[in-house]
Design a protein around this motif. Structure first.
Motif, PDB file in Angstrom:
ATOM      1  N   VAL A   1       5.797   0.378  -3.294  1.00  0.00           N
ATOM      2  CA  VAL A   1       7.079  -0.137  -2.516  1.00  0.00           C
ATOM      3  C   VAL A   1       6.778  -1.595  -1.915  1.00  0.00           C
ATOM      4  N   LYS A   2       6.962  -2.383  -2.848  1.00  0.00           N
ATOM      5  CA  LYS A   2       6.639  -3.920  -2.550  1.00  0.00           C
ATOM      6  C   LYS A   2       7.221  -4.529  -1.427  1.00  0.00           C
ATOM      7  N   PRO A   3       6.392  -4.921  -0.443  1.00  0.00           N
ATOM      8  CA  PRO A   3       6.808  -5.522   0.858  1.00  0.00           C
ATOM      9  C   PRO A   3       7.995  -6.454   0.585  1.00  0.00           C
ATOM     10  N   THR A   4       8.928  -6.629   1.268  1.00  0.00           N
ATOM     11  CA  THR A   4      10.057  -7.481   1.361  1.00  0.00           C
ATOM     12  C   THR A   4      10.076  -8.129   2.624  1.00  0.00           C
ATOM     13  N   PRO A   5       9.986  -9.541   2.678  1.00  0.00           N
ATOM     14  CA  PRO A   5       9.994 -10.321   4.086  1.00  0.00           C
ATOM     15  C   PRO A   5      11.129  -9.871   4.770  1.00  0.00           C
ATOM     16  N   ASN A   6      10.924  -9.880   6.209  1.00  0.00           N
ATOM     17  CA  ASN A   6      12.128  -9.396   7.039  1.00  0.00           C
ATOM     18  C   ASN A   6      12.932  -8.326   6.650  1.00  0.00           C
ATOM     19  N   ALA A   7      12.439  -7.208   5.958  1.00  0.00           N
ATOM     20  CA  ALA A   7      13.294  -6.140   5.751  1.00  0.00           C
ATOM     21  C   ALA A   7      12.555  -4.773   6.137  1.00  0.00           C
ATOM     22  N   LEU A   8      13.012  -3.873   6.311  1.00  0.00           N
ATOM     23  CA  LEU A   8      12.629  -2.579   6.804  1.00  0.00           C
ATOM     24  C   LEU A   8      12.873  -1.407   5.598  1.00  0.00           C
ATOM     25  N   VAL A   9      11.655  -0.661   5.421  1.00  0.00           N
ATOM     26  CA  VAL A   9      11.887   0.370   4.652  1.00  0.00           C
ATOM     27  C   VAL A   9      12.537   1.949   5.202  1.00  0.00           C
TER      28      VAL A   9
ATOM     29  N   GLY B   1       0.886  -1.222   0.051  1.00  0.00           N
ATOM     30  CA  GLY B   1       0.031   0.054   0.013  1.00  0.00           C
ATOM     31  C   GLY B   1       0.822   1.396  -0.037  1.00  0.00           C
ATOM     32  N   LEU B   2       2.047   1.161   0.598  1.00  0.00           N
ATOM     33  CA  LEU B   2       3.006   2.352   0.570  1.00  0.00           C
ATOM     34  C   LEU B   2       3.502   2.393  -0.950  1.00  0.00           C
ATOM     35  N   GLN B   3       3.447   3.891  -1.466  1.00  0.00           N
ATOM     36  CA  GLN B   3       3.871   4.434  -2.700  1.00  0.00           C
ATOM     37  C   GLN B   3       4.687   5.450  -2.562  1.00  0.00           C
ATOM     38  N   VAL B   4       5.585   5.453  -3.464  1.00  0.00           N
ATOM     39  CA  VAL B   4       6.326   6.684  -3.493  1.00  0.00           C
ATOM     40  C   VAL B   4       6.355   7.401  -4.881  1.00  0.00           C
ATOM     41  N   LYS B   5       6.548   8.642  -4.856  1.00  0.00           N
ATOM     42  CA  LYS B   5       6.351   9.490  -6.078  1.00  0.00           C
ATOM     43  C   LYS B   5       7.709   9.784  -6.969  1.00  0.00           C
ATOM     44  N   ARG B   6       7.809   9.074  -8.256  1.00  0.00           N
ATOM     45  CA  ARG B   6       8.927   9.039  -8.743  1.00  0.00           C
ATOM     46  C   ARG B   6       8.914  10.683  -9.539  1.00  0.00           C
ATOM     47  N   LYS B   7      10.261  11.093  -9.509  1.00  0.00           N
ATOM     48  CA  LYS B   7      10.453  12.425  -9.622  1.00  0.00           C
ATOM     49  C   LYS B   7      10.338  12.722 -11.093  1.00  0.00           C
ATOM     50  N   SER B   8      10.954  11.860 -11.966  1.00  0.00           N
ATOM     51  CA  SER B   8      11.088  11.841 -13.485  1.00  0.00           C
ATOM     52  C   SER B   8       9.588  12.196 -14.161  1.00  0.00           C
TER      53      SER B   8
ATOM     54  N   GLU C   1      17.551  13.748  -0.532  1.00  0.00           N
ATOM     55  CA  GLU C   1      16.195  14.296  -0.783  1.00  0.00           C
ATOM     56  C   GLU C   1      15.174  13.506  -0.076  1.00  0.00           C
ATOM     57  N   SER C   2      14.157  14.191   0.393  1.00  0.00           N
ATOM     58  CA  SER C   2      13.126  13.437   1.298  1.00  0.00           C
ATOM     59  C   SER C   2      12.148  13.174   0.035  1.00  0.00           C
ATOM     60  N   VAL C   3      11.462  11.874   0.405  1.00  0.00           N
ATOM     61  CA  VAL C   3      10.781  11.380  -0.604  1.00  0.00           C
ATOM     62  C   VAL C   3       9.282  11.433  -0.476  1.00  0.00           C
ATOM     63  N   GLU C   4       8.460  11.879  -1.411  1.00  0.00           N
ATOM     64  CA  GLU C   4       7.318  12.386  -1.178  1.00  0.00           C
ATOM     65  C   GLU C   4       6.501  10.733  -1.240  1.00  0.00           C
ATOM     66  N   HIS C   5       5.807  10.393  -0.534  1.00  0.00           N
ATOM     67  CA  HIS C   5       5.079   9.239  -0.396  1.00  0.00           C
ATOM     68  C   HIS C   5       3.368   9.297   0.162  1.00  0.00           C
ATOM     69  N   ARG C   6       2.596   8.013   0.135  1.00  0.00           N
ATOM     70  CA  ARG C   6       1.435   7.947   0.392  1.00  0.00           C
ATOM     71  C   ARG C   6       0.973   6.414   0.699  1.00  0.00           C
ATOM     72  N   VAL C   7      -0.024   6.385   1.355  1.00  0.00           N
ATOM     73  CA  VAL C   7      -0.441   4.895   1.494  1.00  0.00           C
ATOM     74  C   VAL C   7      -2.024   4.614   0.776  1.00  0.00           C
ATOM     75  N   VAL C   8      -2.231   3.816  -0.050  1.00  0.00           N
ATOM     76  CA  VAL C   8      -3.385   3.331  -0.654  1.00  0.00           C
ATOM     77  C   VAL C   8      -3.990   2.329   0.338  1.00  0.00           C
ATOM     78  N   VAL C   9      -5.256   2.257   0.207  1.00  0.00           N
ATOM     79  CA  VAL C   9      -5.906   1.216   1.054  1.00  0.00           C
ATOM     80  C   VAL C   9      -6.469   0.145   0.085  1.00  0.00           C
ATOM     81  N   ASN C  10      -7.225  -1.037   0.369  1.00  0.00           N
ATOM     82  CA  ASN C  10      -7.750  -1.745  -0.525  1.00  0.00           C
ATOM     83  C   ASN C  10      -9.103  -2.279   0.137  1.00  0.00           C
TER      84      ASN C  10
END
Length: 263
Positions: free
Chosen positions: A162-170, A148-155, A186-195
């Motif tokens: 941001v695909k969840p990776t098992p046993n990893a931290l973002v 559900g976490l998404q980051v905005k691509r600058k280009s 650079e600080s990244v712009e992000h959001r969370v979508v729901v389902n």
């Protein structure tokens, strides 16, 4: 819900449970529980620069589940160690001494959050968290496998999952690292979508410096060819001003580091 209400937060004490937070003046589809890494913590009473009054923030802990407090605090202590290690690596990457940032966190305002995003009947009409950049130095996030976490691509401005990776931290670089590094980071712009089908859980820890820290580009990184890109700002005052919009819709957008940008 009965247990949650016993530790509900408000504008006086923003630690505890909350279910109607706003991001950029839009209500989020989530419920949260917040607690301080350093308890108690001191914060300016208001965002007004001439107001010297301070207030004390303290954690609220529920009685149930019985081991809730102990487990949360143990996890926070371990992630705090990781946070300092990451700050050391960022300092070294900027050709600075490894402990360059440590002094800013002696009376840190850092906090940990438990996020719960319930299934949403109309996910296309809501966001778990609206688009934003994190105000702190670093955010370290544990998430489940739902995504559900998404980051905005600058280009091209596309929102990338941001695909969840098992046993990893973002790890999110926040606004303060952007300012300290004079935009080398650079600080990244992000959001969370729901389902509509699955609930989602995440656990961010926000690394915030002490309330009295004046945030500005580091002297070692600015010169005639690379002048400072930001005016100094007090983090405690900034934090208080920013948090006010978490509770209700304001008539103006909440404070951003762009307000301190030197054009």
């Amino acid at each position: 819900m009965e247990e949650k209400r016993k530790v509900k937060r408000d504008e006086v004490n923003p630690m505890g449970y909350y279910e109607s937070e706003h991001t950029k003046n839009v209500r989020d589809w989530k419920e949260v529980f917040d607690f301080l890494i350093k308890d108690p913590t001191f914060l300016p009473a208001s965002p007004e620069l001439e107001d010297d009054e301070m207030r004390t923030l303290s954690n609220q802990w529920p009685e149930n589940p019985p081991q809730f407090r102990e487990v949360c605090q143990e996890y926070a202590r371990e992630v705090e160690k990781l946070g300092y290690k990451l700050l050391e690596l960022i300092a070294l990457s900027l050709a600075l001494p490894s402990n360059r940032f440590n002094g800013y966190f002696e009376d840190q305002l850092s906090r940990m959050r438990l996020n719960h995003y319930p299934p949403c009947p109309c996910p296309e009409l809501a966001l778990g968290v609206g688009r934003h950049k994190d105000a702190g130095a670093l955010t370290i996030v544990a998430q489940d496998d739902v995504g559900g976490l998404q980051v905005k691509r600058k280009s091209d401005g596309v929102w990338v999952p941001v695909k969840p990776t098992p046993n990893a931290l973002v790890i999110n670089v926040g606004d303060i690292i952007q300012v300290w590094s004079n935009e080398a980071y650079e600080s990244v712009e992000h959001r969370v979508v729901v389902n509509s089908e699955r609930e989602r859980f995440s656990i961010p820890i926000f690394f915030f410096p002490s309330h009295y820290v004046m945030v500005k580009p580091l002297e070692e990184l600015v010169n005639e060819g690379n002048p400072p890109k930001y005016k100094p700002y007090n983090f405690g005052k900034f934090n208080v001003a920013r948090n006010r919009s978490n509770y209700k819709k304001l008539e103006v957008q909440n404070i951003q580091i762009s307000d301190f940008k030197i054009i």
